[in-house]
Design a protein around this motif. Sequence first.
Motif, PDB file in Angstrom:
ATOM      1  N   ASN A   1      -2.140 -29.509   9.462  1.00 52.18           N
ATOM      2  CA  ASN A   1      -2.329 -28.812   8.189  1.00 52.18           C
ATOM      3  C   ASN A   1      -0.944 -28.438   7.665  1.00 52.18           C
ATOM      4  OD1 ASN A   1      -3.064 -27.244   6.029  1.00 52.18           O
ATOM      5  ND2 ASN A   1      -4.471 -25.927   7.154  1.00 52.18           N
ATOM      6  N   PHE A   2      -0.222 -29.455   7.171  1.00 54.57           N
ATOM      7  CA  PHE A   2       1.180 -29.266   6.808  1.00 54.57           C
ATOM      8  C   PHE A   2       1.360 -28.366   5.588  1.00 54.57           C
ATOM      9  CE2 PHE A   2       1.501 -33.356   9.187  1.00 54.57           C
ATOM     10  CZ  PHE A   2       2.378 -32.917  10.164  1.00 54.57           C
ATOM     11  N   ASP A   3       0.420 -28.395   4.659  1.00 59.50           N
ATOM     12  CA  ASP A   3       0.535 -27.565   3.460  1.00 59.50           C
ATOM     13  C   ASP A   3       0.558 -26.082   3.826  1.00 59.50           C
ATOM     14  OD1 ASP A   3       0.464 -29.893   2.082  1.00 59.50           O
ATOM     15  OD2 ASP A   3      -1.468 -29.574   1.112  1.00 59.50           O
ATOM     16  N   LYS A   4      -0.400 -25.675   4.644  1.00 58.04           N
ATOM     17  CA  LYS A   4      -0.471 -24.265   5.033  1.00 58.04           C
ATOM     18  C   LYS A   4       0.708 -23.893   5.929  1.00 58.04           C
ATOM     19  CE  LYS A   4      -3.662 -20.725   6.669  1.00 58.04           C
ATOM     20  NZ  LYS A   4      -5.019 -20.428   7.220  1.00 58.04           N
ATOM     21  N   ALA A   5       1.102 -24.821   6.802  1.00 58.71           N
ATOM     22  CA  ALA A   5       2.254 -24.570   7.681  1.00 58.71           C
ATOM     23  C   ALA A   5       3.506 -24.302   6.854  1.00 58.71           C
ATOM     24  CB  ALA A   5       2.475 -25.759   8.610  1.00 58.71           C
ATOM     25  N   ALA A   6       3.737 -25.126   5.826  1.00 57.32           N
ATOM     26  CA  ALA A   6       4.916 -24.949   4.970  1.00 57.32           C
ATOM     27  C   ALA A   6       4.886 -23.591   4.279  1.00 57.32           C
ATOM     28  CB  ALA A   6       4.979 -26.074   3.936  1.00 57.32           C
ATOM     29  N   SER A   7       3.710 -23.218   3.782  1.00 57.87           N
ATOM     30  CA  SER A   7       3.577 -21.928   3.097  1.00 57.87           C
ATOM     31  C   SER A   7       3.886 -20.759   4.031  1.00 57.87           C
ATOM     32  CB  SER A   7       2.153 -21.796   2.539  1.00 57.87           C
ATOM     33  OG  SER A   7       1.949 -20.517   1.969  1.00 57.87           O
ATOM     34  N   LEU A   8       3.358 -20.809   5.245  1.00 61.09           N
ATOM     35  CA  LEU A   8       3.581 -19.730   6.208  1.00 61.09           C
ATOM     36  C   LEU A   8       5.038 -19.685   6.676  1.00 61.09           C
ATOM     37  CD1 LEU A   8       0.297 -20.221   8.260  1.00 61.09           C
ATOM     38  CD2 LEU A   8       0.909 -18.140   7.009  1.00 61.09           C
ATOM     39  N   PHE A   9       5.620 -20.846   6.906  1.00 61.68           N
ATOM     40  CA  PHE A   9       7.025 -20.898   7.327  1.00 61.68           C
ATOM     41  C   PHE A   9       7.944 -20.343   6.231  1.00 61.68           C
ATOM     42  CE2 PHE A   9       6.241 -24.680  10.412  1.00 61.68           C
ATOM     43  CZ  PHE A   9       5.889 -23.796  11.418  1.00 61.68           C
ATOM     44  N   LEU A  10       7.682 -20.735   4.985  1.00 61.48           N
ATOM     45  CA  LEU A  10       8.521 -20.280   3.878  1.00 61.48           C
ATOM     46  C   LEU A  10       8.399 -18.772   3.665  1.00 61.48           C
ATOM     47  CD1 LEU A  10       7.950 -23.239   1.404  1.00 61.48           C
ATOM     48  CD2 LEU A  10      10.136 -22.609   2.450  1.00 61.48           C
ATOM     49  N   ASP A  11       7.216 -18.226   3.919  1.00 61.12           N
ATOM     50  CA  ASP A  11       7.025 -16.777   3.817  1.00 61.12           C
ATOM     51  C   ASP A  11       7.838 -16.030   4.867  1.00 61.12           C
ATOM     52  OD1 ASP A  11       5.334 -16.953   1.680  1.00 61.12           O
ATOM     53  OD2 ASP A  11       3.483 -16.667   2.823  1.00 61.12           O
ATOM     54  N   SER A  12       8.161 -16.718   5.970  1.00 60.07           N
ATOM     55  CA  SER A  12       8.834 -16.063   7.106  1.00 60.07           C
ATOM     56  C   SER A  12      10.314 -16.399   7.191  1.00 60.07           C
ATOM     57  CB  SER A  12       8.151 -16.477   8.412  1.00 60.07           C
ATOM     58  OG  SER A  12       6.749 -16.350   8.334  1.00 60.07           O
ATOM     59  N   ILE A  13      10.813 -17.191   6.247  1.00 60.53           N
ATOM     60  CA  ILE A  13      12.161 -17.743   6.381  1.00 60.53           C
ATOM     61  C   ILE A  13      13.233 -16.651   6.402  1.00 60.53           C
ATOM     62  CG2 ILE A  13      12.657 -18.082   3.920  1.00 60.53           C
ATOM     63  CD1 ILE A  13      13.314 -20.737   6.580  1.00 60.53           C
ATOM     64  N   SER A  14      13.023 -15.553   5.682  1.00 63.21           N
ATOM     65  CA  SER A  14      14.035 -14.493   5.625  1.00 63.21           C
ATOM     66  C   SER A  14      13.751 -13.352   6.593  1.00 63.21           C
ATOM     67  CB  SER A  14      14.131 -13.940   4.201  1.00 63.21           C
ATOM     68  OG  SER A  14      12.879 -13.416   3.800  1.00 63.21           O
ATOM     69  N   THR A  15      12.620 -13.428   7.294  1.00 62.24           N
ATOM     70  CA  THR A  15      12.243 -12.336   8.202  1.00 62.24           C
ATOM     71  C   THR A  15      11.973 -12.844   9.613  1.00 62.24           C
ATOM     72  OG1 THR A  15       9.914 -12.590   7.517  1.00 62.24           O
ATOM     73  CG2 THR A  15      11.234 -10.943   6.354  1.00 62.24           C
ATOM     74  N   PHE A  16      12.499 -14.022   9.934  1.00 65.85           N
ATOM     75  CA  PHE A  16      12.192 -14.671  11.207  1.00 65.85           C
ATOM     76  C   PHE A  16      12.716 -13.862  12.398  1.00 65.85           C
ATOM     77  CE2 PHE A  16      13.286 -17.553  14.694  1.00 65.85           C
ATOM     78  CZ  PHE A  16      12.099 -18.235  14.875  1.00 65.85           C
ATOM     79  N   THR A  17      11.809 -13.544  13.323  1.00 65.33           N
ATOM     80  CA  THR A  17      12.193 -12.880  14.577  1.00 65.33           C
ATOM     81  C   THR A  17      11.475 -13.513  15.779  1.00 65.33           C
ATOM     82  OG1 THR A  17      10.430 -11.222  14.292  1.00 65.33           O
ATOM     83  CG2 THR A  17      12.625 -10.634  13.471  1.00 65.33           C
ATOM     84  N   THR A  18      10.794 -14.641  15.539  1.00 61.97           N
ATOM     85  CA  THR A  18       9.937 -15.221  16.573  1.00 61.97           C
ATOM     86  C   THR A  18      10.730 -16.175  17.461  1.00 61.97           C
ATOM     87  OG1 THR A  18       8.265 -15.155  14.812  1.00 61.97           O
ATOM     88  CG2 THR A  18       7.580 -16.094  16.902  1.00 61.97           C
ATOM     89  N   TYR A  19      11.767 -15.639  18.082  1.00 60.44           N
ATOM     90  CA  TYR A  19      12.633 -16.463  18.925  1.00 60.44           C
ATOM     91  C   TYR A  19      11.942 -16.897  20.208  1.00 60.44           C
ATOM     92  CZ  TYR A  19      16.250 -14.753  15.785  1.00 60.44           C
ATOM     93  OH  TYR A  19      16.989 -14.471  14.665  1.00 60.44           O
TER      94      TYR A  19
END
Length: 386
Positions: free
Chosen positions: A190-208
């Motif tokens: 489900n690449f469309d939803k994946a892209a949306s979720l990733f882009l929402d997290s791009i500036s707040t990423f902490t999931t190392y």
Amino acid sequence: MEGEEGTQNAHLILARKLFLLTHPDVQDIEKVRLREEVFDAVKSDDMAPLYETLAADKIIEMDQSILDSMRAKIGDEIRKLDEKIADAEENLGESEVREAHLAKSLFYIRIGDKDKALEQLKVTESKTVAVGQKMDLVFYTLQIGFFYMDFDLISKSIDKAKNLFEEGGDWERKNRLKVYEGLYCMSTRNFDKAASLFLDSISTFTTYDLFPYDTFVFYTVLTSIISLDRVSLKQKVVDAPEILTVIGKIPCLSEFLNSLYDCQYKSFFSAFAGLTEQIKFDRYLHPHFRYYMREVRTVVYSQFLESYKSVTIDAMAKAFGVTIEFIDLELSRFISAGKLHCKIDKVAGVLETNRPDAKNALYQSTIKQGDFLLNRIQKLSRVIDL
């Protein structure tokens, strides 16, 4: 399996090595090194259940003395953990009881005993009151799910986490969940939803704990290219400062993205070829390798044809730096699959686009929906008449 900030979860690193160890295209000499690293990781964490499974599958050799040693250590540790639980229940408070149960859960996770780990996490949850702590237990479960690629477990855990957030929950954990869900969506195509979720997290990423930031950017760019229109791609990806800071560290990715946006199709195909190995050897993308390659080519061919009412096959072949025969074969496949709106005039050597306009597309959709509704009404009337 607990991941500190900036550190990838050790078991997910192990899972990637196991994936490469069973990959048919990995060289034998590389597999020798991987086998040693997997064995060392399994031995250091006393992962007896995984050791038995790997030995049964002929991935690593069984050493009965090592297995017996692992089992002895596991037995001793479980006895100590049970004593701590009993002591906490008898002499200490509720928070100490929860911590003792959590320690046992983490131990089962560490040794790779999936069933007992999930069972113990449920027991720990029953002793847990705070929403944030319950969310942490869900993240442990998600990590188990991604280690075993158990998509049913992952899906149920994500739904559970969303329900917990309705009761409350902090901003950081919500952002972490977006990345987990994005990885799940990408892993299930489900690449469309994946892209949306990733882009929402791009500036707040902490999931190392899942992967490094470079890998996150890699996934974000790949999913966005086949999901976003050209304007959105420019705004959210090409010009995104968070992506610009790291994209140059990932081989071929910057050229892949920018050459697509700048319509430099020869450079795009060159960069695309350089990325295929990275996609093929990625644990989450590998099952979708062929699908992704088709989708990317659909995007780039559609973008090229968007500018023309008609264009010669020769001109298109030169633009992409390939032969006429290759383009002819490629486009024939995509046209027959309904991916491209054009037709090939083989005699004249010309491609003619026949994109339906928005009104025509809406008209066709309305006709189809109307036919479907009439069929349903007719079936219903026959049932009522009976």
